[in-house]
Scaffold this active site. Structure first.
Site, short mmCIF file in Angstrom:
data_model
loop_
_atom_site.label_atom_id
_atom_site.label_comp_id
_atom_site.label_asym_id
_atom_site.label_seq_id
_atom_site.Cartn_x
_atom_site.Cartn_y
_atom_site.Cartn_z
N LYS A 86 -3.75 12.43 21.78
CA LYS A 86 -3.01 11.96 20.70
C LYS A 86 -3.92 10.47 20.22
CE LYS A 86 0.58 11.41 17.86
NZ LYS A 86 2.31 11.55 17.46
N GLU A 110 5.49 19.65 23.60
CA GLU A 110 4.54 18.84 23.13
C GLU A 110 3.33 18.40 24.02
OE1 GLU A 110 4.64 18.53 19.82
OE2 GLU A 110 6.86 17.98 19.15
N HIS A 148 9.86 23.73 12.47
CA HIS A 148 10.65 23.07 11.51
C HIS A 148 11.49 24.28 10.91
CE1 HIS A 148 7.97 19.46 11.30
NE2 HIS A 148 8.50 19.42 12.47
N ARG A 155 -5.53 15.27 11.77
CA ARG A 155 -4.21 14.94 12.70
C ARG A 155 -3.50 16.02 12.30
NH1 ARG A 155 -0.44 9.38 12.75
NH2 ARG A 155 1.09 10.44 13.87
N GLU A 163 -3.20 11.46 8.47
CA GLU A 163 -2.99 12.89 8.30
C GLU A 163 -3.61 13.22 6.99
OE1 GLU A 163 0.13 14.95 10.04
OE2 GLU A 163 -0.25 16.72 8.61
N HIS A 172 4.49 23.77 14.52
CA HIS A 172 5.47 23.24 13.76
C HIS A 172 5.93 23.63 12.67
CE1 HIS A 172 4.51 20.11 16.91
NE2 HIS A 172 5.46 19.26 16.20
N HIS A 187 14.34 20.22 19.08
CA HIS A 187 12.90 20.09 18.50
C HIS A 187 11.84 20.54 19.40
CE1 HIS A 187 9.60 18.46 16.00
NE2 HIS A 187 9.02 18.18 17.01
N ARG A 209 10.22 -5.88 4.02
CA ARG A 209 8.91 -5.21 3.75
C ARG A 209 7.95 -5.18 5.07
NH1 ARG A 209 9.32 -8.73 -1.07
NH2 ARG A 209 10.29 -7.40 -2.53
N LYS A 263 4.04 7.87 12.89
CA LYS A 263 4.98 8.41 11.92
C LYS A 263 6.37 8.12 12.26
CE LYS A 263 2.21 12.48 11.07
NZ LYS A 263 2.23 14.11 11.29
N ASN A 274 0.29 19.53 14.71
CA ASN A 274 1.26 20.16 14.33
C ASN A 274 1.19 21.51 14.35
OD1 ASN A 274 3.18 18.25 12.68
ND2 ASN A 274 1.29 17.82 11.43
P1 NAD Z 1 16.23 12.69 21.30
O1 NAD Z 1 15.73 11.34 20.68
O2 NAD Z 1 17.25 13.50 20.51
O3 NAD Z 1 16.41 12.51 22.47
C1 NAD Z 1 17.06 13.64 23.47
C2 NAD Z 1 18.06 13.64 24.04
O4 NAD Z 1 18.02 12.75 25.27
C3 NAD Z 1 19.28 12.67 23.34
O5 NAD Z 1 20.58 12.90 23.43
C4 NAD Z 1 18.99 11.33 24.19
O6 NAD Z 1 20.17 10.34 23.77
C5 NAD Z 1 18.78 11.57 25.25
N1 NAD Z 1 17.89 10.66 26.05
C6 NAD Z 1 16.67 10.07 25.69
N2 NAD Z 1 16.46 9.51 26.94
C7 NAD Z 1 17.16 9.52 27.77
C8 NAD Z 1 17.15 9.21 29.16
N3 NAD Z 1 16.18 8.53 29.74
N4 NAD Z 1 17.96 9.73 29.91
C9 NAD Z 1 19.10 10.51 29.49
N5 NAD Z 1 18.99 10.84 28.29
C10 NAD Z 1 18.25 10.56 27.32
O7 NAD Z 1 14.84 13.81 21.10
P2 NAD Z 1 13.44 13.71 21.47
O8 NAD Z 1 13.03 15.20 21.96
O9 NAD Z 1 13.07 12.64 22.25
O10 NAD Z 1 12.74 13.46 19.95
C11 NAD Z 1 12.74 14.52 18.94
C12 NAD Z 1 12.53 13.93 17.55
O11 NAD Z 1 11.17 13.40 17.66
C13 NAD Z 1 12.74 15.03 16.48
O12 NAD Z 1 13.54 14.13 15.64
C14 NAD Z 1 11.40 14.93 16.01
O13 NAD Z 1 11.27 15.06 14.55
C15 NAD Z 1 10.84 13.76 16.46
N6 NAD Z 1 9.14 13.70 16.70
C16 NAD Z 1 8.52 12.48 15.84
C17 NAD Z 1 7.11 12.71 16.00
C18 NAD Z 1 6.21 11.61 15.30
O14 NAD Z 1 5.04 11.56 15.37
N7 NAD Z 1 7.12 10.47 14.86
C19 NAD Z 1 6.58 13.69 16.79
C20 NAD Z 1 7.25 14.62 17.68
C21 NAD Z 1 8.63 14.67 17.52
N1 GLY Z 2 3.52 14.81 15.85
C1 GLY Z 2 2.47 14.97 14.95
C2 GLY Z 2 1.80 13.63 14.65
O1 GLY Z 2 2.03 12.78 15.17
O2 GLY Z 2 0.96 13.67 13.65
#
Ligand code: NAD
Ligand code: GLY
Length: 369
Positions: A234, A192, A259, A248, A244, A255, A272, A128, A150, A252
């Site tokens: 942010k 982003e 998406h 917030r 949100e 997005h 992404h 939890r 998030k 997006n």
């Molecule tokens: P990812 O986590 O898939 O990383 C991208 C690639 O880079 C992967 O292959 C990873 O292994 C590699 N990598 C990571 N760090 C590295 C490094 N320092 N050196 C070499 N390789 C490295 O993708 P991302 O773009 O970081 O994240 C995308 C995800 O984030 C999506 O799932 C999206 O929905 C999510 N997201 C979430 C929020 C939120 O607010 N929580 C906001 C935006 C995006």
């Molecule tokens: N990436 C959108 C949010 O954090 O709200």
């Protein structure tokens, strides 16, 4: 207010009452004692990473954490958006339960947004709720996904559809870790970064137009400024609207279209950030068609996104499919698709738009090659 330390490290506070925390931004932070001071104490820590990032940084992080925790465990998840699912989430619980970890165990997310979102959700659920720390290793994760709490996994019917709001205890952005990031991933992160200009800061947008090539070259001062300014914006948004209920949603921008691209092509086909880059072009065009921003802003933003190394032409998908995918978006209300649109440059608003206009906008930016 941001606090610069003597080592050049910057702390951006995120104010959420008892859930407040700092985003620490600097280079070589694994060696910076102050950066780790004051984190939750516990006997056990679990580093959650993936098969790409763990070989690069997990041992160094484990060495740092062994000064704070008696046992430092590790789990390596499969890499990629296609694995951001329930089965992968379960691997974290398998590791925790298999090692007999208690409810004080601290999770450390070492990776990009996929690892961060999964680890945060696991932390929200395990017994939890246990504390977690974000150690983001992609540009995208440093400027967006690690900040604001998030957390989620994907469902086959929609992206990030199962998750929770759950804040980390700290976000530690080590800019040196970006040196190993593939250029395509760096560009995805720039999407982003760029997003913050049109929605919140016209001056930052102009700065990005001057410095986008520096960022692609990982020029240290430019990079530090871009990460800091993105995190400040942010933190400002999340501090006002953690869950949100309104403001917030502006984060997006692009997005709703993005998406749909990710889900329509299959997770992992377009990154992404690539989908968001193209989605921002479409959202800017829709804003212009509705008279919310000058038409000249569309080519201006398109050019910046292109210079960041991102696609600006939408993939070919039937119109009905676009609409079906966009209706699954979390911002939809009573079946109406709602978009984050511009309100001049540096401000954003949410609203719907007629389906025919939306499809026209997509057609105007779809490659026919
Ligand atoms: P990812 O986590 O898939 O990383 C991208 C690639 O880079 C992967 O292959 C990873 O292994 C590699 N990598 C990571 N760090 C590295 C490094 N320092 N050196 C070499 N390789 C490295 O993708 P991302 O773009 O970081 O994240 C995308 C995800 O984030 C999506 O799932 C999206 O929905 C999510 N997201 C979430 C929020 C939120 O607010 N929580 C906001 C935006 C995006
Ligand atoms: N990436 C959108 C949010 O954090 O709200």
């Amino acid at each position: 207010m941001n606090l610069a330390t003597s080592s050049g490290t910057v702390r951006v506070p995120i104010a959420l009452n008892e859930r407040s925390y700092d985003i620490v931004i600097g280079s070589g932070l694994l060696a910076d004692d102050a950066c780790w001071d004051g984190l939750p104490a516990s006997a056990d820590a679990l580093i959650v990473s993936n098969t790409t990032v763990a070989p690069l940084y997990a041992q160094a992080l484990a060495t740092r954490l062994s000064q704070r925790h008696r046992r430092v465990l590790q789990v390596q998840l499969p890499d990629g958006e296609a694995h951001k699912d329930w089965a992968t989430l379960n691997l974290v619980f398998d590791a925790l339960l298999g090692a007999g970890c208690d409810r004080k165990t601290v999770l450390y997310a070492l990776g990009g947004g996929v690892v961060g979102d999964i680890t945060g959700f696991a932390a929200a659920c395990y017994m939890r709720g246990v504390p977690f720390v974000q150690v983001p290793t992609t540009l995208l994760a440093q400027v967006d996904s690690s900040v604001g709490g998030k957390t989620a996994v994907n469902h086959p019917l929609g992206k990030n559809m199962v998750g929770a709001f759950y804040q980390p205890a700290r976000v530690i952005c080590d800019l040196a870790m970006l040196n190993t990031l593939p250029p395509r991933e760096l560009s995805a992160g720039l999407a982003e970064v760029i997003k913050y200009g049109p929605i919140a800061d016209a001056e930052f947008l102009a700065w990005l137009e001057t410095h986008v090539e520096d960022l692609r070259a990982l020029e240290p001062r430019a990079l530090a400024h871009a990460v800091q300014r993105s995190c400040e914006i942010k933190a400002w948004v999340v501090g006002q609207d953690e869950r949100e209920n309104g403001l917030r949603a502006i984060l997006n921008f692009g997005h709703t279209f993005g998406h749909a691209i990710e889900a329509g092509l299959g997770y992992g086909q377009w990154l992404h950030g690539e989908a968001i880059g193209c989605g921002m072009v479409l959202a800017a065009e829709l804003s212009a068609r509705l008279g919310l921003v000058a038409p000249a802003f569309v080519p201006r933003l398109t050019q910046l996104i292109q210079r960041a190394g991102l696609p600006v032409q939408a993939p070919v998908m039937p119109g009905a499919r676009w609409l079906e995918l966009m209706r699954v978006d979390k911002k939809s209300e009573a079946g109406e698709i709602r978009f984050v649109l511009l309100d001049g440059v540096g401000r954003a608003q949410m609203r719907g738009a007629p389906d025919a206009l939306v499809l026209d906008v997509i057609a105007a930016h779809t490659s026919t090659d």
